[in-house]
Design a protein around this motif. Structure first.
Motif, short mmCIF file in Angstrom:
data_model
loop_
_atom_site.label_atom_id
_atom_site.label_comp_id
_atom_site.label_asym_id
_atom_site.label_seq_id
_atom_site.Cartn_x
_atom_site.Cartn_y
_atom_site.Cartn_z
N GLY A 70 -12.02 11.43 -1.31
CA GLY A 70 -12.68 11.63 -0.03
C GLY A 70 -14.03 10.97 0.10
N GLY A 71 -14.35 10.01 -0.76
CA GLY A 71 -15.64 9.33 -0.71
C GLY A 71 -15.85 8.61 0.62
N PRO A 72 -17.12 8.41 1.00
CA PRO A 72 -17.41 7.82 2.32
C PRO A 72 -17.09 6.33 2.42
CG PRO A 72 -19.44 8.14 1.08
CD PRO A 72 -18.36 8.78 0.28
N VAL A 73 -17.02 5.63 1.30
CA VAL A 73 -16.70 4.21 1.33
C VAL A 73 -15.23 4.03 0.93
CG1 VAL A 73 -17.26 1.92 0.42
CG2 VAL A 73 -19.07 3.61 0.76
N HIS A 74 -14.45 3.46 1.81
CA HIS A 74 -13.00 3.40 1.62
C HIS A 74 -12.59 2.35 0.60
CE1 HIS A 74 -11.80 5.40 5.72
NE2 HIS A 74 -12.58 6.16 4.98
N ASP A 75 -11.37 2.53 0.08
CA ASP A 75 -10.74 1.49 -0.74
C ASP A 75 -10.31 0.34 0.16
OD1 ASP A 75 -11.00 2.65 -3.29
OD2 ASP A 75 -9.30 3.96 -2.91
N ARG A 76 -10.13 -0.84 -0.45
CA ARG A 76 -9.85 -2.03 0.33
C ARG A 76 -8.74 -2.86 -0.29
NH1 ARG A 76 -14.76 -2.73 3.18
NH2 ARG A 76 -13.89 -4.48 4.31
N ALA A 77 -8.01 -3.57 0.55
CA ALA A 77 -7.03 -4.55 0.11
C ALA A 77 -6.87 -5.56 1.23
CB ALA A 77 -5.69 -3.90 -0.23
N ILE A 78 -6.42 -6.76 0.87
CA ILE A 78 -6.28 -7.82 1.87
C ILE A 78 -5.07 -8.67 1.52
CG2 ILE A 78 -7.84 -9.41 0.64
CD1 ILE A 78 -8.87 -10.23 3.47
N ALA A 79 -4.30 -9.05 2.53
CA ALA A 79 -3.16 -9.95 2.35
C ALA A 79 -3.53 -11.29 2.95
CB ALA A 79 -1.91 -9.39 3.02
N LEU A 116 0.82 -1.21 0.00
CA LEU A 116 0.00 0.00 0.00
C LEU A 116 0.85 1.27 0.00
CD1 LEU A 116 -2.90 -1.01 2.40
CD2 LEU A 116 -2.97 -0.76 -0.09
N ASP A 117 2.02 1.22 0.62
CA ASP A 117 2.92 2.39 0.59
C ASP A 117 3.31 2.73 -0.84
OD1 ASP A 117 2.86 2.74 3.31
OD2 ASP A 117 4.78 1.74 3.69
N ALA A 118 3.49 1.70 -1.67
CA ALA A 118 3.84 1.93 -3.07
C ALA A 118 2.61 2.23 -3.92
CB ALA A 118 4.57 0.71 -3.64
N TYR A 119 1.46 1.76 -3.48
CA TYR A 119 0.25 1.82 -4.29
C TYR A 119 -0.48 3.15 -4.20
CZ TYR A 119 -4.43 0.58 -5.91
OH TYR A 119 -5.63 0.56 -6.57
N SER A 120 -0.61 3.70 -2.98
CA SER A 120 -1.46 4.88 -2.81
C SER A 120 -0.98 5.75 -1.67
CB SER A 120 -2.90 4.44 -2.52
OG SER A 120 -3.71 5.54 -2.16
N PRO A 121 -0.81 7.07 -1.88
CA PRO A 121 -0.45 7.96 -0.78
C PRO A 121 -1.50 7.97 0.33
CG PRO A 121 -0.12 9.04 -2.91
CD PRO A 121 -0.85 7.77 -3.18
N GLU A 122 -2.77 7.78 -0.05
CA GLU A 122 -3.85 7.80 0.94
C GLU A 122 -3.74 6.64 1.92
OE1 GLU A 122 -4.48 10.57 -1.87
OE2 GLU A 122 -4.48 8.45 -2.41
N ALA A 123 -3.03 5.57 1.52
CA ALA A 123 -2.91 4.40 2.38
C ALA A 123 -2.08 4.65 3.62
CB ALA A 123 -2.32 3.23 1.59
N ALA A 124 -1.43 5.81 3.70
CA ALA A 124 -0.71 6.16 4.93
C ALA A 124 -1.68 6.24 6.11
CB ALA A 124 0.02 7.49 4.75
N ASP A 125 -2.96 6.47 5.83
CA ASP A 125 -3.98 6.56 6.88
C ASP A 125 -4.82 5.29 6.98
OD1 ASP A 125 -3.28 9.22 7.56
OD2 ASP A 125 -4.44 9.97 5.87
N ALA A 152 -6.97 -4.17 5.02
CA ALA A 152 -6.76 -2.73 5.14
C ALA A 152 -7.93 -1.98 4.53
CB ALA A 152 -5.47 -2.31 4.46
N SER A 153 -8.35 -0.92 5.19
CA SER A 153 -9.34 0.01 4.67
C SER A 153 -8.72 1.39 4.75
CB SER A 153 -10.62 -0.06 5.52
OG SER A 153 -11.57 0.91 5.10
N TYR A 154 -8.71 2.11 3.63
CA TYR A 154 -8.01 3.39 3.63
C TYR A 154 -8.77 4.40 2.79
CZ TYR A 154 -6.21 1.44 -0.78
OH TYR A 154 -6.10 0.87 -2.02
N PRO A 155 -8.63 5.70 3.13
CA PRO A 155 -9.42 6.74 2.48
C PRO A 155 -9.15 6.80 0.98
CG PRO A 155 -8.35 7.59 4.44
CD PRO A 155 -7.76 6.24 4.17
N ARG A 156 -10.17 7.19 0.26
CA ARG A 156 -10.02 7.40 -1.18
C ARG A 156 -9.48 8.78 -1.46
NH1 ARG A 156 -15.57 6.47 -3.84
NH2 ARG A 156 -14.29 6.87 -5.69
N LYS A 157 -8.86 8.93 -2.61
CA LYS A 157 -8.29 10.22 -3.01
C LYS A 157 -9.37 11.29 -3.09
CE LYS A 157 -5.31 12.32 -6.52
NZ LYS A 157 -4.55 12.08 -7.78
#
Length: 216
Positions: free
Chosen positions: A171-180, A139-148, A164-169
């Motif tokens: 600012g939408g109310p439903v966050h982006d998602r990823a899973i390991a 996520l650090d490489a994928y999206s700056p927003e993933a810092a939060d 992981a659930s992290y804010p969208r660029k």
């Protein structure tokens, strides 16, 4: 320079996704009644932001990852019927798309069904630690927003995972998602890449609930 190359790779992969995208309704679809009891995977249910565990999984269609499927992976999972599954690693179309130490293995396209988005499968190499460290590195490489990003340990089907659930660029109310997801060959990262995450949360829930170790 290396950072700009990685960003350019991701921009090229997602250009088709964002082109012609209509404004979507930003509320989770397929929502059921919130529950404090364990969900289908045995993990606690957390309704509402940022996890939206009350969203009901989409019906299963195609199984991805097994022997003889377009993408043979260390894990298997289901996606909705009609999604296009395409191997990425070493293909003439994609080359070898990387984000730092993350190598994309498979791309699953929702557009044939009329939805806009992708589920992408990555392998992260050369990172010390477990699933959360691999997911954070990706996520650090994928999206700056993933810092939060917020992280939690869950079961993906029968498999240990970190989500992981992290804010969208935007600012939408439903966050982006990823899973390991932990596999016999190390953590495999699955990212949901869509401008309308609320619309594809049922598909994401299906993937998460159906994950299994591939023992073929």
């Amino acid at each position: 320079m290396e950072r700009r190359i990685r960003v350019a790779v991701l921009a090229a992969l997602t250009a088709a996704l964002t082109a012609g995208c209509a404004e979507g309704k930003e509320s989770p679809s397929g929502a059921g009644r919130p529950s404090a009891s364990p969900g289908p995977t045995g993990s606690p249910v957390t309704p509402g932001p940022p996890w939206h565990d009350e969203v009901v999984a989409a019906p299963a269609g195609t199984t991805v990852g097994g022997k003889g499927t377009p993408c043979e992976l260390p894990v298997t999972f289901s996606v909705p019927a009609g999604w296009k599954v395409e191997a990425v690693r070493g293909s003439a179309k994609f080359g070898e798309p990387r984000l730092d130490k993350a190598l994309m293995l498979c791309e699953i396209d929702a557009r044939p069904t009329g939805d806009i988005g992708f589920l992408r499968v990555w392998r992260v190499d050369g990172v010390a630690g477990g699933a959360q460290e691999h997911l954070k590195h990706f996520l650090d490489a994928y999206s700056p927003e993933a810092a939060d990003a917020e992280y939690r340990r869950v079961k993906a089907g029968t498999v240990d995972a970190v989500e992981a659930s992290y804010p969208r660029k935007d600012g939408g109310p439903v966050h982006d998602r990823a899973i390991a997801i932990s596999s016999l060959y190390g953590p495999i990262v699955l990212s949901l890449d869509t401008p309308e995450p609320a619309e594809l949360l049922p598909a994401y829930q299906l993937v998460k609930q159906s994950a299994r170790i591939n023992r073929d």
